[in-house]
Enzyme design. Sequence first.
Site, short mmCIF file in Angstrom:
data_model
loop_
_atom_site.label_atom_id
_atom_site.label_comp_id
_atom_site.label_asym_id
_atom_site.label_seq_id
_atom_site.Cartn_x
_atom_site.Cartn_y
_atom_site.Cartn_z
N PRO A 271 35.84 47.37 44.94
CA PRO A 271 37.08 46.99 44.83
C PRO A 271 37.47 46.14 43.67
O PRO A 271 36.58 45.53 43.15
CB PRO A 271 37.19 45.87 46.31
CG PRO A 271 35.68 45.61 46.47
CD PRO A 271 34.97 46.72 45.76
N THR A 272 38.67 46.11 43.43
CA THR A 272 39.29 45.59 42.10
C THR A 272 40.61 44.58 42.66
O THR A 272 41.38 45.08 43.19
CB THR A 272 39.67 46.45 41.03
OG1 THR A 272 38.68 47.37 40.80
CG2 THR A 272 40.32 46.00 39.70
#
Lengths: 63, 63, 63, 63, 63, 63
Positions: free
Chosen positions: D2-3
Amino acid sequence: MPTYHVEMMEGRTIEQKKKLVAEITRVSVEILGGAPESVDIIITDIKRENWATGGQLWSEPRS
Amino acid sequence: MPTYHVEMMEGRTIEQKKKLVAEITRVSVEILGGAPESVDIIITDIKRENWATGGQLWSEPRS
Amino acid sequence: MPTYHVEMMEGRTIEQKKKLVAEITRVSVEILGGAPESVDIIITDIKRENWATGGQLWSEPRS
Amino acid sequence: MPTYHVEMMEGRTIEQKKKLVAEITRVSVEILGGAPESVDIIITDIKRENWATGGQLWSEPRS
Amino acid sequence: MPTYHVEMMEGRTIEQKKKLVAEITRVSVEILGGAPESVDIIITDIKRENWATGGQLWSEPRS
Amino acid sequence: MPTYHVEMMEGRTIEQKKKLVAEITRVSVEILGGAPESVDIIITDIKRENWATGGQLWSEPRS
């Protein structure tokens, strides 16, 4: 019309940016088609205190 | 709740930004509905060395 | 060359999108200058389960 | 993997950023799984003249 | 007013998203201050064919 | 660690995406340095009704 956003750690030279945008545009046109003029690239220089990986800012000494 | 991100070449005045956000908010509410207070607009000033079109940075002389 | 990204809750009609991009382009050119053809607008339709305000997804009943 | 991108008004201290990225990474791993090293967080400090709510820049006095 | 964008591989449940936005809002308010209502979070579910690491899409078998 | 976001009109094949991410990663490492594994690329397929140029959606017939 493809639009590229590149986020990179600050500190790259203009020379590197020039080469990067030329090459990305070249491979984009080669693979996706379209005219080079329709390719836009926006670079964002990120400060080390604004990027974290593994819960730690890159401005901090990594153990 | 609509959120607008505007990327523009650096150099615009505060006066231009004030007018732009007022107008975008106005047309957004007019067309999409909702309250003006729910419209957020974030402007990003891009340096000429960070935007390329046609494989060339805008900081370079264009032939 | 200004580029607009609009994030809005899904469900708007094509008619609304058509009006919105026409109007934003018009005010952009009026205030910032440049040609209409240099204005790009990208809309993202966000699902209610993917937007949260106040710690609560918009797909949940709000008390 | 996840960013996270965080846009916040400029002026936060390094100490706040350090805590924020540590905590977001912790809750991300706890809830979504994966290794902490796969969590990237990029912070953008927004100037008050570049953020508008309700059609008004945050650099302007609010009535 | 902080705005969070979270890009994650598709497939997370609503339950995970509900917990994630609640927790991120909580830590955001705790560390940065402000009201919970001013925290917006937008999640983007990325398809495996649209995310690459190391030059390879995540939809491809990794050797 | 450079992160690329590519916005393109929907309709590209997996084969084109595979080539594109391989090539962008290659030129990125060549010019900016770093390991291929640190290069992330996220593609967004934009529907024609969600992209406008010159005030007109790409889903509309262009005169």
